[in-house]
Design a protein around this motif. Structure first.
Motif, PDB file in Angstrom:
ATOM      1  N   ALA A 463      14.644  -8.028  -9.250  1.00 43.89           N
ATOM      2  CA  ALA A 463      15.212  -8.892  -8.205  1.00 43.89           C
ATOM      3  C   ALA A 463      15.579 -10.267  -8.764  1.00 43.89           C
ATOM      4  N   VAL A 464      14.657 -10.841  -9.520  1.00 43.98           N
ATOM      5  CA  VAL A 464      14.903 -12.195 -10.036  1.00 43.98           C
ATOM      6  C   VAL A 464      16.103 -12.178 -10.987  1.00 43.98           C
ATOM      7  N   SER A 465      16.198 -11.108 -11.766  1.00 44.40           N
ATOM      8  CA  SER A 465      17.322 -11.049 -12.709  1.00 44.40           C
ATOM      9  C   SER A 465      18.654 -10.812 -12.000  1.00 44.40           C
ATOM     10  N   GLU A 466      18.573 -10.420 -10.733  1.00 41.11           N
ATOM     11  CA  GLU A 466      19.802 -10.300  -9.935  1.00 41.11           C
ATOM     12  C   GLU A 466      20.073 -11.581  -9.154  1.00 41.11           C
ATOM     13  N   GLY A 467      19.249 -12.585  -9.361  1.00 44.96           N
ATOM     14  CA  GLY A 467      19.509 -13.877  -8.706  1.00 44.96           C
ATOM     15  C   GLY A 467      18.681 -14.107  -7.446  1.00 44.96           C
ATOM     16  N   GLU A 468      17.831 -13.168  -7.071  1.00 47.02           N
ATOM     17  CA  GLU A 468      17.022 -13.346  -5.853  1.00 47.02           C
ATOM     18  C   GLU A 468      15.911 -14.369  -6.108  1.00 47.02           C
ATOM     19  N   ARG A 469      15.665 -15.216  -5.105  1.00 43.72           N
ATOM     20  CA  ARG A 469      14.594 -16.208  -5.263  1.00 43.72           C
ATOM     21  C   ARG A 469      13.656 -16.297  -4.056  1.00 43.72           C
ATOM     22  N   ARG A 470      14.081 -15.759  -2.903  1.00 47.60           N
ATOM     23  CA  ARG A 470      13.233 -15.887  -1.702  1.00 47.60           C
ATOM     24  C   ARG A 470      12.761 -14.513  -1.267  1.00 47.60           C
ATOM     25  N   PHE A 471      11.452 -14.381  -1.215  1.00 49.82           N
ATOM     26  CA  PHE A 471      10.880 -13.065  -0.943  1.00 49.82           C
ATOM     27  C   PHE A 471       9.974 -13.097   0.281  1.00 49.82           C
ATOM     28  N   ALA A 472      10.022 -12.014   1.051  1.00 51.64           N
ATOM     29  CA  ALA A 472       9.226 -11.956   2.280  1.00 51.64           C
ATOM     30  C   ALA A 472       7.981 -11.083   2.114  1.00 51.64           C
ATOM     31  N   LYS A 473       8.155  -9.895   1.524  1.00 52.58           N
ATOM     32  CA  LYS A 473       7.044  -8.931   1.496  1.00 52.58           C
ATOM     33  C   LYS A 473       7.150  -8.024   0.290  1.00 52.58           C
ATOM     34  N   ILE A 474       6.021  -7.425  -0.068  1.00 51.73           N
ATOM     35  CA  ILE A 474       6.057  -6.328  -1.041  1.00 51.73           C
ATOM     36  C   ILE A 474       5.102  -5.234  -0.570  1.00 51.73           C
ATOM     37  N   ALA A 475       5.553  -3.994  -0.649  1.00 56.22           N
ATOM     38  CA  ALA A 475       4.665  -2.865  -0.361  1.00 56.22           C
ATOM     39  C   ALA A 475       4.300  -2.219  -1.684  1.00 56.22           C
ATOM     40  N   ILE A 476       3.047  -1.800  -1.807  1.00 55.10           N
ATOM     41  CA  ILE A 476       2.572  -1.199  -3.058  1.00 55.10           C
ATOM     42  C   ILE A 476       1.888   0.131  -2.742  1.00 55.10           C
ATOM     43  N   ALA A 477       2.304   1.174  -3.477  1.00 53.71           N
ATOM     44  CA  ALA A 477       1.695   2.497  -3.284  1.00 53.71           C
ATOM     45  C   ALA A 477       1.318   3.038  -4.656  1.00 53.71           C
ATOM     46  N   GLY A 478       0.116   3.528  -4.793  1.00 50.97           N
ATOM     47  CA  GLY A 478      -0.261   4.035  -6.110  1.00 50.97           C
ATOM     48  C   GLY A 478      -1.494   4.914  -6.072  1.00 50.97           C
ATOM     49  N   GLY A 479      -1.807   5.491  -7.223  1.00 54.99           N
ATOM     50  CA  GLY A 479      -2.980   6.340  -7.340  1.00 54.99           C
ATOM     51  C   GLY A 479      -2.850   7.228  -8.565  1.00 54.99           C
ATOM     52  N   ARG A 480      -3.959   7.907  -8.873  1.00 52.24           N
ATOM     53  CA  ARG A 480      -3.909   8.839 -10.004  1.00 52.24           C
ATOM     54  C   ARG A 480      -2.897   9.932  -9.709  1.00 52.24           C
ATOM     55  N   GLU A 481      -2.420  10.554 -10.770  1.00 52.59           N
ATOM     56  CA  GLU A 481      -1.434  11.616 -10.603  1.00 52.59           C
ATOM     57  C   GLU A 481      -1.892  12.595  -9.523  1.00 52.59           C
ATOM     58  N   GLY A 482      -1.014  12.932  -8.608  1.00 54.68           N
ATOM     59  CA  GLY A 482      -1.365  13.892  -7.570  1.00 54.68           C
ATOM     60  C   GLY A 482      -2.189  13.320  -6.426  1.00 54.68           C
ATOM     61  N   GLU A 483      -2.491  12.022  -6.477  1.00 53.16           N
ATOM     62  CA  GLU A 483      -3.278  11.387  -5.395  1.00 53.16           C
ATOM     63  C   GLU A 483      -2.601  10.087  -4.977  1.00 53.16           C
ATOM     64  N   ILE A 484      -2.856   9.704  -3.759  1.00 54.52           N
ATOM     65  CA  ILE A 484      -2.418   8.371  -3.335  1.00 54.52           C
ATOM     66  C   ILE A 484      -3.674   7.622  -2.919  1.00 54.52           C
ATOM     67  N   SER A 485      -3.917   6.514  -3.559  1.00 53.49           N
ATOM     68  CA  SER A 485      -5.107   5.730  -3.235  1.00 53.49           C
ATOM     69  C   SER A 485      -4.956   5.135  -1.832  1.00 53.49           C
ATOM     70  N   SER A 486      -6.080   4.957  -1.139  1.00 51.70           N
ATOM     71  CA  SER A 486      -5.986   4.378   0.214  1.00 51.70           C
ATOM     72  C   SER A 486      -5.783   2.862   0.145  1.00 51.70           C
ATOM     73  N   PHE A 487      -5.877   2.322  -1.051  1.00 55.05           N
ATOM     74  CA  PHE A 487      -5.648   0.886  -1.192  1.00 55.05           C
ATOM     75  C   PHE A 487      -5.356   0.603  -2.667  1.00 55.05           C
ATOM     76  N   CYS A 488      -4.104   0.338  -2.987  1.00 45.30           N
ATOM     77  CA  CYS A 488      -3.734   0.091  -4.375  1.00 45.30           C
ATOM     78  C   CYS A 488      -3.561  -1.413  -4.555  1.00 45.30           C
ATOM     79  N   ALA A 489      -4.557  -2.040  -5.111  1.00 43.99           N
ATOM     80  CA  ALA A 489      -4.538  -3.509  -5.237  1.00 43.99           C
ATOM     81  C   ALA A 489      -3.696  -3.931  -6.434  1.00 43.99           C
ATOM     82  N   PRO A 490      -2.897  -4.973  -6.277  1.00 47.63           N
ATOM     83  CA  PRO A 490      -2.131  -5.457  -7.423  1.00 47.63           C
ATOM     84  C   PRO A 490      -3.047  -6.131  -8.446  1.00 47.63           C
ATOM     85  N   CYS A 491      -2.705  -6.007  -9.710  1.00 45.76           N
ATOM     86  CA  CYS A 491      -3.541  -6.616 -10.748  1.00 45.76           C
ATOM     87  C   CYS A 491      -3.374  -8.135 -10.739  1.00 45.76           C
ATOM     88  N   GLY A 492      -4.236  -8.806 -11.435  1.00 40.00           N
ATOM     89  CA  GLY A 492      -4.230 -10.274 -11.454  1.00 40.00           C
ATOM     90  C   GLY A 492      -2.938 -10.848 -12.000  1.00 40.00           C
TER      91      GLY A 492
END
Ligand code: THU
Length: 534
Positions: A463-492
């Motif tokens: 996004a930033v490399s396309e010139g975007e600078r104002r952001f409202a939200k981000i959704a994050i989905a993750g988990g081990r292969e074949g699973e979706i974690s109930s809460f995928c926390a972003p790293c530091g």
């Protein structure tokens, strides 16, 4: 606007007389040095953690602020040439008054009295400033004998009519008040005409049939405009009377501050769409005018506890404004109102944290902000809205921007592309810009491990490399292969990248397939280090 227009609600709570320090023109009102908050804040019974958290002490000139207030705050200047409740509330409602409401230290002029006598067919007694009990003691017998009406005033802008209930039935007295109300307009537009019936034998007792006939605002107010746009406009306490009963869809009178907040809390539980406008008068009537510092401090502490309950129950599209209408410093010898700035504490899910709006030009900025929130034209009302500054970008997303579930689904889709031959932990992210565009990303690993990039950063850097600078939200989905974690926390590191491009109120949509929840960046990265520090 993104906030659901059918669910929008604004609560304005006016702490009557809660000033936060002298206005520059205080000397013209004999109020130099007045500071109502200053007078009570040192008292041992003053304990207001909720207002403190909202930013009360972070207001310019107040002093003693906390490092991270939760709300947006300012102090408001009074433009109107008056320091009474009517003029203060009118200014909050969008009317600037170039003149104070008239007072009559010498009694009412002959043209008023003669017209009143002509229309009522009764003579007038007293006609001067008087205490309500003294005036019936001194003039009551003559009134009973002759049927002449006792007319008196006070230091306030009032025309009061006292009459014995056996001589002038209450309904007739009310009719006389309506006559007076129609005469007392324009430059003689007193704030209130008051019926003061009494009964019994000399020295007589006043009855509970007092009735106030207040002046209608000279122009259209915030309330009028909201009501004609179809919104609910609910008055709690004396708001209804201060606006001459005009511009409301509903009103409840209250017994005292605690009851005023109880009624407000009940209204908060209800479904309505529009404004709930509350006045808490005890601060002024019971404590300010009586120079009761301890009483004032205690009453604020009680209110603060009720306010904490209010905050707990606020809904996502609610805005709360805590403010005042003038000062009444209980520590000065004067028992009268004082010419002061008033506080403005704004809170809500979309309200920016810790934003100082400094000193605003007029109380009417409240009106302009409320009207802007509801998308109602300001018409003739005064004031400059601070809505745009005070609400986060997420509040202004276009109507067709994806909702949280959709954004999460886009993150899940992006996860499909994750390149994770080493960890097999797969993450997708969907970043929503303030304009409503979405950039997705996945994690991309590397045999050398350290060049690995997380999904969130992929999305951000795209996004930033396309010139975007104002952001409202981000959704994050993750988990081990074949699973979706109930809460995928972003790293530091990703949190730190967010802190670079987003404010504290940037929203993270986190959770799993069953449930997602919104978190503020400030919740998941408290005390963040940002460019503001450099
Ligand atoms: N990962 C992300 O994509 N986002 C995060 O915030 C946490 C970690 C990725 C990086 C790496 O590919 C894998 O998860 C295991 O650390």
């Amino acid at each position: 606007m993104r906030v659901d227009s059918m669910k929008k609600r604004v609560f304005i709570i006016v702490l009557d007389s809660f000033g936060v320090g002298e206005l520059p023109d205080a000397a013209e009102w004999n109020d130099e040095g007045s500071n109502t908050l200053g007078a009570v804040r040192g008292h041992e019974d003053f304990f207001c953690p909720t207002m403190t958290k909202l930013g009360l002490f972070n207001i310019d000139g107040v002093g003693g602020g906390i490092r991270k207030p939760m709300g947006t705050f300012a102090k408001l200047s009074e433009v109107s040439k008056g320091k009474d409740s009517t003029i203060g509330h009118w200014e909050l409602g969008g009317i600037l008054s170039p003149e104070p409401l008239p007072t009559y230290p010498e009694g009412f002029p002959p043209e008023i009295i003669e017209e009143f006598e002509r229309q009522t067919g009764r003579k007038v007694l007293a006609n001067k400033p008087y205490s309500g009990t003294d005036v019936i003691r001194d003039f009551g017998r003559e009134h009973v004998k002759t049927g002449a009406l006792i007319v008196y005033t006070s230091a306030d802008s009032v025309f009061q009519i006292a009459a014995h209930e056996d001589v002038v039935p209450v309904e007739e007295l009310y009719r006389y008040c309506e006559i007076a109300r129609k005469i007392l307009v324009g430059k003689h537009g007193v704030a209130r005409v008051i019926a003061r019936p009494f009964t019994g034998e000399w020295p007589y007792t006043r009855t509970a049939n007092r009735h106030d006939f207040s002046l209608e605002p000279p122009k259209e107010t915030m309330n009028d405009r909201l009501k004609s746009a179809g919104y609910d406009v609910i008055s709690v306490g004396k708001i209804y009377d201060l606006f001459g009963g005009r511009g409301f869809t509903e009103f409840t009178r209250t017994k005292n501050n605690v009851n005023g907040m109880e009624v407000t809390l009940e209204i908060e539980e209800r479904d309505f769409c529009g404004l709930c406008f509350t006045n808490l008068v005890d601060f002024d009537m019971t404590y300010g005018h009586r120079n009761d510092i301890a009483g004032y401090a205690k009453a604020l502490s009680v209110f603060d506890r009720q306010l904490a309950v209010f905050l707990e129950k606020m809904r996502p599209d609610d805005l709360l404004i805590v403010t005042a209408d003038h000062g009444c410093d209980p520590a000065t010898p004067s028992t009268d109102h004082s010419r002061e700035y008033v506080p403005m504490l704004l809170f809500g899910k979309h309200v920016r944290e810790g934003l100082n709006l400094h000193t605003r030009g007029s109380f009417s900025d409240v009106c302009a902000t409320v009207l802007a929130y509801f998308g109602v034209e300001k018409g003739e009302t005064a004031g400059t809205s601070f809505l745009q500054e005070a609400l986060s970008d997420a509040a202004f997303l276009p109507e067709d921007a994806p909702d949280d579930r959709t954004l999460y689904r886009l993150a899940l889709e992006a996860r499909e592309k994750a390149y994770t031959p080493y960890s097999h932990y797969r993450v997708g992210a969907a970043l929503l810009t303030a304009e409503g565009r979405v950039y997705t990303g996945c994690n991309i690993e590397n045999a050398a491990y350290t060049p690995t990039v997380c999904a969130e950063r992929t999305a951000f850097f795209k996004a930033v490399s396309e010139g975007e600078r104002r952001f409202a939200k981000i959704a994050i989905a993750g988990g081990r292969e074949g699973e979706i974690s109930s809460f995928c926390a972003p790293c530091g590191v990703c949190r730190q990248v967010m802190a670079e491009f987003c404010d504290e109120d940037f929203i993270l949509v986190l959770g799993g397939l069953d449930e997602v929840r919104e978190y503020r960046l400030s919740e998941i990265l408290p005390e963040m280090f940002t460019k503001k520090e450099l």
